[in-house]
Design a protein around this motif. Structure first.
Motif, PDB file in Angstrom:
ATOM      1  N   SER A  47       0.983  -1.165  -0.085  1.00 38.68           N
ATOM      2  CA  SER A  47      -0.037  -0.175   0.119  1.00 38.68           C
ATOM      3  C   SER A  47       0.925   1.275   0.108  1.00 38.68           C
ATOM      4  O   SER A  47       1.886   1.258   0.373  1.00 38.68           O
ATOM      5  CB  SER A  47      -0.902   0.133   1.304  1.00 38.68           C
ATOM      6  N   LYS A  48       0.288   2.255  -0.523  1.00 39.63           N
ATOM      7  CA  LYS A  48       0.948   3.661  -0.487  1.00 39.63           C
ATOM      8  C   LYS A  48       0.047   4.549   0.220  1.00 39.63           C
ATOM      9  O   LYS A  48      -1.190   4.160   0.385  1.00 39.63           O
ATOM     10  CB  LYS A  48       0.984   4.311  -1.853  1.00 39.63           C
ATOM     11  N   GLY A  49       0.679   5.496   0.950  1.00 38.06           N
ATOM     12  CA  GLY A  49      -0.245   6.299   1.748  1.00 38.06           C
ATOM     13  C   GLY A  49      -1.066   7.333   0.882  1.00 38.06           C
ATOM     14  O   GLY A  49      -0.989   7.108  -0.259  1.00 38.06           O
ATOM     15  N   TYR A 176      -0.810  16.849  11.407  1.00 35.14           N
ATOM     16  CA  TYR A 176      -0.964  15.693  12.129  1.00 35.14           C
ATOM     17  C   TYR A 176       0.091  14.890  12.252  1.00 35.14           C
ATOM     18  O   TYR A 176       1.143  14.970  11.542  1.00 35.14           O
ATOM     19  CB  TYR A 176      -2.334  14.780  11.283  1.00 35.14           C
ATOM     20  N   VAL A 177       0.062  13.556  13.027  1.00 30.17           N
ATOM     21  CA  VAL A 177       1.289  13.126  13.339  1.00 30.17           C
ATOM     22  C   VAL A 177       1.668  12.066  12.181  1.00 30.17           C
ATOM     23  O   VAL A 177       2.560  11.899  11.812  1.00 30.17           O
ATOM     24  CB  VAL A 177       1.128  12.322  14.704  1.00 30.17           C
ATOM     25  N   SER A 178       0.610  11.181  11.992  1.00 34.88           N
ATOM     26  CA  SER A 178       1.040  10.162  10.844  1.00 34.88           C
ATOM     27  C   SER A 178      -0.426   9.366  10.751  1.00 34.88           C
ATOM     28  O   SER A 178      -1.355   9.328  11.429  1.00 34.88           O
ATOM     29  CB  SER A 178       1.741   8.992  11.897  1.00 34.88           C
ATOM     30  N   VAL A 179      -0.410   8.622   9.663  1.00 39.77           N
ATOM     31  CA  VAL A 179      -1.511   7.652   9.336  1.00 39.77           C
ATOM     32  C   VAL A 179      -1.136   6.192   9.513  1.00 39.77           C
ATOM     33  O   VAL A 179      -0.116   5.849   9.071  1.00 39.77           O
ATOM     34  CB  VAL A 179      -1.896   7.813   7.805  1.00 39.77           C
ATOM     35  N   VAL A 180      -1.840   5.466  10.104  1.00 38.22           N
ATOM     36  CA  VAL A 180      -1.499   3.830  10.469  1.00 38.22           C
ATOM     37  C   VAL A 180      -2.513   3.172   9.522  1.00 38.22           C
ATOM     38  O   VAL A 180      -3.789   3.395   9.794  1.00 38.22           O
ATOM     39  CB  VAL A 180      -1.435   3.645  11.731  1.00 38.22           C
ATOM     40  N   SER A 181      -2.083   2.308   8.876  1.00 36.31           N
ATOM     41  CA  SER A 181      -3.238   1.524   8.148  1.00 36.31           C
ATOM     42  C   SER A 181      -2.733   0.068   7.955  1.00 36.31           C
ATOM     43  O   SER A 181      -1.369  -0.409   8.258  1.00 36.31           O
ATOM     44  CB  SER A 181      -3.572   1.931   6.667  1.00 36.31           C
ATOM     45  N   TYR A 341       3.636   7.876   7.279  1.00 34.83           N
ATOM     46  CA  TYR A 341       2.669   6.662   6.726  1.00 34.83           C
ATOM     47  C   TYR A 341       3.153   5.344   7.302  1.00 34.83           C
ATOM     48  O   TYR A 341       4.425   4.802   7.010  1.00 34.83           O
ATOM     49  CB  TYR A 341       2.478   6.623   5.339  1.00 34.83           C
ATOM     50  N   VAL A 342       2.364   4.876   8.217  1.00 32.97           N
ATOM     51  CA  VAL A 342       3.043   3.539   9.000  1.00 32.97           C
ATOM     52  C   VAL A 342       2.032   2.500   8.550  1.00 32.97           C
ATOM     53  O   VAL A 342       0.641   2.581   8.523  1.00 32.97           O
ATOM     54  CB  VAL A 342       3.035   3.695  10.213  1.00 32.97           C
ATOM     55  N   ALA A 343       2.541   1.259   8.105  1.00 32.35           N
ATOM     56  CA  ALA A 343       1.342   0.186   7.797  1.00 32.35           C
ATOM     57  C   ALA A 343       1.747  -1.201   8.623  1.00 32.35           C
ATOM     58  O   ALA A 343       3.126  -1.353   8.801  1.00 32.35           O
ATOM     59  CB  ALA A 343       1.321  -0.162   6.169  1.00 32.35           C
TER      60      ALA A 343
END
Ligand SMILES: Nc1ncnc2c1ncn2[C@@H]1O[C@H](COP(=O)(O)OP(=O)(O)OP(=O)(O)O)[C@@H](O)[C@H]1O
Ligand SMILES: Nc1ncnc2c1ncn2[C@@H]1O[C@H](COP(=O)(O)OP(=O)(O)OP(=O)(O)O)[C@@H](O)[C@H]1O
Ligand SMILES: O[C@@H]1[C@@H](O)[C@H](O)OC[C@H]1O
Ligand SMILES: [Mg+2]
Ligand SMILES: [Mg+2]
Lengths: 375, 499, 334, 334
Positions: A47-49, A176-181, A341-343
């Protein structure tokens, strides 16, 4: 009961069915905080952010004992603003967040459920702001129309950590800090691979997609269809049916089976519509149909374990996503640099590994019914 | 002869292929009071509804002052200064008296908003003129039938009218109010307003009317000057046959020795019923007289378990009863034919048959199912016995004429064969023929040993059937008279007004 | 002759078993229950949630913002329900109007263009509803149920479910996001529409005739009220106000989106009924509706601040609605 | 403003005695519209979707399966609406009942235990609804709206939103998945409930009293009908049938889940109204309701087979509902 959930030693009371909780090194006594170390780290994240970012694995995140101690002293408050709180995925994620926040001495002051309504979510954000949280962990129903409200929260100094997607016009590291998915793309690929494997690379299939502009579900369908088309040219997607509500799965699947009695497989975009497809297949007497999907829900897990029509799925690891989000919130409180972006890696689940997968996903043993079925 | 103000010529109208008006001619002079008479379902209301644009005639023409007019809706009627007091009331129950009277003609202030205050003041004046004691701000639904009727009248009078149609305006009024209304009619007449007056009360007709037109089965039978025709002839025209002397009272024999079938002691209920005591014996017909608002209806409502009883006792056949619900009353053999047939008596969108069998469902069961054939038989029987004018027993009650609706309320309770029959104004809107039939039925019931309690504001009728009469005033029984001792209507009238 | 009796029978329904004796007085208590309940709810949350910021100006203004669209649609729905009809299409109209307005703004039609297109969307749908109900005489429940699907489908189809961002800052300010001084513009709109609605219902001939139509359609017709015209107009009004609510969603969210207003029809009807308007027509109160809407909004807000789980929120909210009405009912019966 | 035409149309109605009469009977044309429309829909899809398998037995039986829960709840709702009341809680009851039944089965209470617990859930909620409506005299709209939230909340809370699988194969067979010969058990249940409902409404004293209560509550009371008891019972019946529908969802999906029946209240009410029952009470038809439910189900099915987008499906479905009624209305007026 609900109160159990708050007990950090019982990292989760969910899903039901009374699986045993496994100690994963999480306890009220401090220590470093990371996601489940058993999650395999060698998988590539596909996945890409939301802004095309390359994913950083959640395995790289960590809070040391000292950092945790420092956070505890701040007596911070957090709010969780969900898009929808009514599935295993959401519950596990909330559980992961609550347990981790507890370890960090952070009080969760509110949990809201927008029931997929963007306008409700905006109201929820406004309302929880009345409690002056330091952190909001949230998944936007719609990145466009909720952006304003998140912007306001950010301006008020709240640290925002997102699940799955970020609102439009907000900048990581600033707003914002980050997106986790989860690796939704990877999960779509997994579902396609299982499908192809079970069909021996040949056949006609249908796709039940989410007929709405929703980032992660779009990503999955895209990944599934692209993988099938590019890697398995002998598998043809002959039917596509959209759903807007989770309960619609059965009707759409029945229609597909009527129109294409020779259908070999169906991909459903998540587990609840997959259950509908399952009911339709049973009704049509199509025990030979192959269904794959995404998310390890109780019912599909049982079906997989018992060698039924659902053959496999790509699972998210919502509990660990929750841990990752909490850690990232900690980064922000400490002023530590966080990746945008963290996955969490995807997980391919079939009959062979369903019990282990369950443990990984929910941090506890699979319920008896699934254990028995898997025997 | 002068040109009539209004003339309707060759008016025909059918409903569902059934002709209810057949080439009717009708004319009205300026300043005239013209009575329109006929049995229930003769077509009177229909003819007038054609004149007011509620219905449109299938055939025929209407002329006003010699000019042909077409009246297709209520506005056309208004434009021709025609207004009507409807038999079924054209009132909106959720609005107040004043709001109803001035609906669509509300007084407005300088910026165009409703002037509620002025509206109430104007209403107050009107009501004063009519000598009705209700407040302009009372909500219609909270008022009894009598007040509805007075409001209807006030509404019609408040309009700028040349032709005023009154469809049974006095059916729920007492003597006193009727007299006030007649005064008003005289005044209107002097102003040159013409009035079409529909009523089943013979005496009224001869008191105020100039001419009479009689309809029977949708055909015009005759038009005569009032002073050139006798009451007997009119009745004969209406009924199509001679009537026996129904209004003549005959002494009946029954015993007041044993236990009364119904005994009420010191009954109190709500604000209107304070202290009511009476006995009713098997075979007896007990009349109840009183002014409007005297509490007669409330008295029987309490006895029938509709209003809660605040004090006193009820004995049926010597046994003390607690009646908390109409079901309790029905179980001890009481039946009530209520004052307001539309609200309390009928389910208007249901059929004749369904209405008639409603109280006796438990009696026409075969196993757990209703016996449909038996139900039909019973309905047919009562339609015949009471001479109810309807196409068949499956016709929706809403579509019957006013008087025939009233007969259905009667039918449904007769079907239940009660021991104690309570009738609150049973002949409202019922034609002369039916009235005599109803009185006959009451007498026959009593002869067969049943007890009957009749409330009526028509003294003639009360005197014709009652063996005994109690007079109610202010929620108390103020007088009890043996019928034998009453030698004229005036005596009773005096007893009623006497306080 | 069939006359007013249809509605009359319905009036009978207003009264109930307990106060059978006091027939029709059923109307009165409803007028006050919602006020009592609302005050009760406010007091309760003020005491228990004082430390959590419930009683701060900003939180109270939030409630006003969050309820604005329901209140405004509720004002128009009060008229619809007062005539004894119902409009299920309002929720989907807000969605379509938000999108058409957003597309118009995107296409450069400017502020007025966007507003006109959004309102026009609601207006046209209201007109179609009104015509089908009055001219073809289809029950409003079915017409507006069908319309709800059609309009929702159109809203999904027009941009293929994608939201349309709105960057027109004046629009966003005027229709949702702005504050005048410290007063949210949404509160201003709510007040304006409420006052207008209240005046129309209580002070004009149209309002009176609306209530008359619902109270007894036949009697109203006999008296010269153009009941069809009244019904037509209340549906047009309802469509228009739903369109307006769509603009407000768009302005508040800086976007048009097909899911806006989803399920709002039920919230709107609930506010109207809670406010004391009779589902059977003939009795209506605009102020009651707005208080009903504010009460539901306050409950939503207070329960979230209380930190309850979603499931607990739903349970408690349901209980409060029932208990509030039951309590008011008991209190006022004496 | 089309007031002139409306007016004219009104006149036509008033003039034409037949339609005038029919209009107020309300019953006549509605009784047939749904049948005509249903047949029309079937014919249309049979022709256009012949090659796509619409007319295969298995597809037609699928429609029967898919509509069974709505039909069964619709039968009970016909009684509720016939008394002039409404029950918004049925959808959420199915969810809770599916879960309680599933939990009972899991706890080893056996087939009868599971069924009893599921039905009991519906029954108890129906009783509470009935008591609040008849004894506390709160309008049913508010009671059941509140109850809808409470029950939904309970359904979410009881397993914390997790579904509960059902592995009891007899249960799954009897309540949803089984076929008797080639007849789906769901169709059998639908037929049984429909026949019972029809007989109760048309052939028993209870049915007549239900219609009388809705037709004119006061007159019914004056006639000795225990209207409160009737109302209480119809709500109990509605709760019970919703519980039964919950069992069927559970048996069909081999699980209990809190989202089952979501939004069903509207579908159920739509089926009832489409079938010809009056929202104002007094007029009701069980068969009409079931045909209404089948018609909606057939439209859903046909449009999906046609391969339309969700948005197109919604538009076309809305159009069909409106046009079917409008068409029937016109045809029967002649
Ligand atoms: N809309 C209608 N549809 C069918 N039949 C009707 C309709 N209106 C009236 N009728 C029938 O027409 C006949 C005449 O009714 P109308 O109301 O004119 O009688 P009436 O002379 O006023 O009687 P009453 O003295 O009882 O009021 C009755 O048989 C009635 O059933
Ligand atoms: N202030 C009031 N509020 C509500 N209803 C009232 C009021 N005054 C009178 N009524 C109603 O008016 C009607 C007439 O009064 P009531 O029934 O007591 O008189 P009655 O003696 O029965 O006379 P009649 O039956 O001849 O009208 C009743 O139905 C009563 O309920
Ligand atoms: O898989 C998840 C889905 O179940 C939920 O509804 O939305 C978020 C998704 O990631
Ligand atoms: Mg008449
Ligand atoms: Mg009286």
């Amino acid at each position: 009961g609900c109160s159990q959930k708050e007990n950090a030693t019982n990292s989760s009371s969910k899903p039901s069915d009374g699986g045993k909780v496994e100690e994963t090194g999480e306890s009220t006594t401090s220590g470093p905080i990371t996601i489940n170390p058993e999650i395999s780290g060698d998988q590539q994240i596909l996945s890409k952010g939301p802004h095309g970012e390359t994913a950083i694995s959640a395995k790289t995140l960590q809070l040391t004992e000292e950092e945790v101690q420092k956070i505890k002293e701040g007596k911070y408050k957090a709010a969780i603003v969900m898009h929808y709180a009514g599935n295993d995925w959401s519950t596990a994620q909330i559980d992961g967040l609550k347990a981790t926040f507890k370890k960090m001495g952070i009080e969760v002051v509110a949990v809201t459920d927008a029931n997929f309504k963007a306008e409700k979510q905006v109201s929820d954000i406004e309302t929880v702001l009345a409690k002056k949280p330091d952190i909001i962990v949230s998944i936007p129903v719609d990145p466009v129309s909720t952006a304003e409200a998140y912007k306001k929260a950010a301006e008020a100094g709240v640290k925002l950590v997102f699940m799955d997607n970020a609102p439009q016009g907000l900048t990581a590291g600033k707003d914002y800090v980050s997106v986790v998915s989860a690796d939704n793309y990877g999960n779509g690929v997994a579902a396609a691979e299982i499908m192809a494997d079970k069909l021996n690379g040949k056949g006609k299939i249908g796709v039940i997609f989410h007929d709405a502009d929703f980032f992660v579900t779009k990503q999955r369908t895209e990944a599934f269809e692209k993988t099938i088309k590019e890697k398995y040219p002998d598998i043809k997607i002959v039917a596509r049916g959209g759903i807007t509500a989770p309960n619609d799965g059965e009707k759409v699947a029945s229609g597909m089976l009527t129109k294409h009695p020779d259908l070999d497989g169906i991909f459903a975009v998540w587990d609840v519509p997959a259950e509908g497809a399952l009911a339709a297949a049973r009704t049509a007497g199509r025990d030979d149909l192959v269904i794959t999907t995404i998310d390890l829900g109780t019912n599909v897990a049982l079906e997989i374990a018992s060698g039924g029509i659902v053959k496999g799925l790509g699972a998210q690891l919502p509990y660990d996503q929750g841990i990752a989000e909490a850690i990232l919130a900690g980064y922000a409180l400490l002023g530590k640099q966080a990746p945008p972006y963290v996955a969490v890696p995807s997980l391919k689940v079939t009959k062979e590994n369903v019990l282990d997968a369950w443990k990984l996903v929910y941090h506890k043993d699979a319920p008896d019914s699934i254990q028995n079925a898997a025997k | 002869m002068q040109q009539p103000l209004l003339s309707m010529e060759g008016i025909s109208k059918s409903f569902n292929g059934i002709k209810v008006l057949d080439s009717v001619n009708f004319s009205l002079h300026k300043g005239e009071v013209h009575a329109l008479m006929g049995g229930n379902g003769a077509g009177k209301s229909t003819l007038m509804k054609i004149l007011t644009g509620v219905y449109t005639a299938d055939e025929g023409e209407i002329f006003i002052e010699g000019k042909k007019v077409s009246i297709n809706n209520t506005e056309d009627a208004k434009r021709n200064y025609i207004s009507m007091i409807f038999q079924e009331f054209s009132l909106v129950p959720t609005l107040t008296v004043a709001q109803n009277i001035f609906l669509t003609r509300e007084p407005k202030n300088s910026i165009g908003f409703l002037n509620e205050k002025l509206c109430n003041e104007k209403t107050k004046e009107l009501l004063k003129e009519l000598e009705v004691d209700v407040e302009p701000t009372d909500v219609i639904a909270n008022l009894g039938v009598g007040y509805w009727q007075m409001t209807e009248i006030a509404k019609a009078l408040s309009q700028n009218t040349k032709i005023l149609i009154m469809d049974e305006p006095t059916s729920s009024l007492t003597k006193k109010e009727t007299e006030v209304l007649f005064d008003i009619i005289h005044k209107l007449k002097e102003k040159g307003i013409s009035i079409i007056y529909i009523s089943h009360r013979m005496d009224e007709i001869f008191q105020i009317c100039d001419r009479i037109t009689v309809l029977r089965d949708g055909k015009k039978i005759t038009t005569e000057n009032c002073d050139e025709i006798s009451m007997e002839t009119v009745i004969q025209h209406i009924v199509g046959a001679d009537l026996d002397k129904a209004f003549e009272w005959k002494e009946r024999v029954y015993s007041t020795e044993g236990t009364p079938v119904l005994e009420v002691k010191n009954l109190a209920s709500g604000t209107k019923v304070k202290n009511i005591s009476f006995r009713l014996y098997p075979g007896e017909i007990l009349g109840v007289a009183g002014l409007m608002g005297s509490g007669r209806s409330e008295m029987v409502r309490a006895i029938f378990g509709i209003d809660p009883i605040d004090g006193g006792e009820i004995f049926v056949k010597g046994k003390k009863c607690t009646i908390k619900d109409p079901v309790d009353a029905i179980n001890v053999g009481i039946a009530l034919i209520p004052e307001d047939r539309r609200m309390q008596g009928l389910i208007l969108q249901h059929s004749v048959k369904e209405n008639i069998i409603l109280p006796i469902l438990s009696k026409i069961k075969r196993g757990i199912f209703l016996d449909n054939r038996k139900a039909n038989d019973i309905a047919e029987t009562f339609v015949k016995t009471l001479n109810i004018k309807t196409d068949d027993i499956f016709k929706t009650v809403r579509l019957l004429s006013g008087g025939n609706q009233q007969k259905i309320v009667l039918a449904k309770w007769l079907a239940n064969n009660p021991d104690i029959l309570v009738l609150d104004e049973p002949t409202i809107g019922v034609d002369i023929g039916a009235k005599t039939e109803i009185m006959d039925i009451i007498r026959k019931l009593a002869d067969s040993g049943k007890a009957v309690l009749v409330i009526s504001s028509e003294l003639q009728e009360l005197l014709a059937v009652s063996d005994r009469i109690i007079v109610v005033h202010g929620g108390e029984v103020v007088k009890e008279l043996k019928r034998k001792e009453i030698h004229s209507e005036e005596v009773l009238q005096h007893a009623i007004q006497g306080h | 002759m069939p006359s007013k009796d249809i509605k009359l029978n319905e009036q009978v329904k207003l009264q109930n078993s307990v106060s059978f004796a006091k027939r029709f007085k059923g109307v009165d208590w409803r007028d006050y229950i919602v006020y009592i309940a609302f005050i009760g709810v406010i007091i309760y949350f003020s005491v228990t949630l004082y430390d959590d910021g419930f009683l701060t100006t900003s939180n109270l203004l939030n409630i006003a913002r969050q309820t604005a669209m329901i209140s405004i649609m509720g004002v128009a729905m009060t008229f619809v329900i007062s005539t004894g009809e119902i409009d299920l299409s309002v929720g989907s109209i807000t969605a379509l109007a938000s999108l058409t307005a957003a597309l118009a703004l995107k296409a450069g039609l400017g502020l007025l263009g966007g507003v006109a297109v959004g309102l026009g969307t609601g207006l046209v749908i209201g007109v179609v509803n009104g015509l089908l109900i009055t001219k073809v005489a289809i029950p409003s429940f079915l017409v507006t149920l069908g319309m709800m699907g059609i309009v929702k489908g159109l809203a999904m189809w027009i941009t293929d479910t994608a939201p349309v961002p709105i960057v027109h800052s004046t629009f966003n300010f005027l229709f949702g996001s702005g504050d005048i001084g410290s007063i949210p513009i949404l509160l201003v709109w709510t007040l304006v529409i409420t006052v207008i609605g209240h005046i129309i219902l209580k002070k004009t001939a149209f309002g009176r005739q609306t209530l008359a139509t619902g109270g007894n359609e036949m009697a109203a017709k006999f008296t010269g009220v153009k009941t069809s015209k009244i019904k037509f107009l209340v549906f047009v009004g309802s469509g228009l106000m739903a369109g307006f609510a769509g603009l407000l969603y768009a302005g508040r969210m800086h976007a048009g989106r097909f899911t806006f207003g989803e399920g709002d029809e039920l919230s709107v009807i609930a506010a109207v009924i809670l406010g004391g308007t009779s589902l059977f027509g003939g009795v209506g109160t605009v102020i009651g509706t707005v208080i009903g809407s504010l009460m539901i909004g306050t409950i939503n807000n207070g329960l979230i601040i209380m930190g309850l789980d979603v499931s607990q929120q739903m349970i408690v909210k349901g209980l409060i609605i029932i208990l509030a009405v039951a309590f008011g009912r008991k209190t006022l019966k004496k």
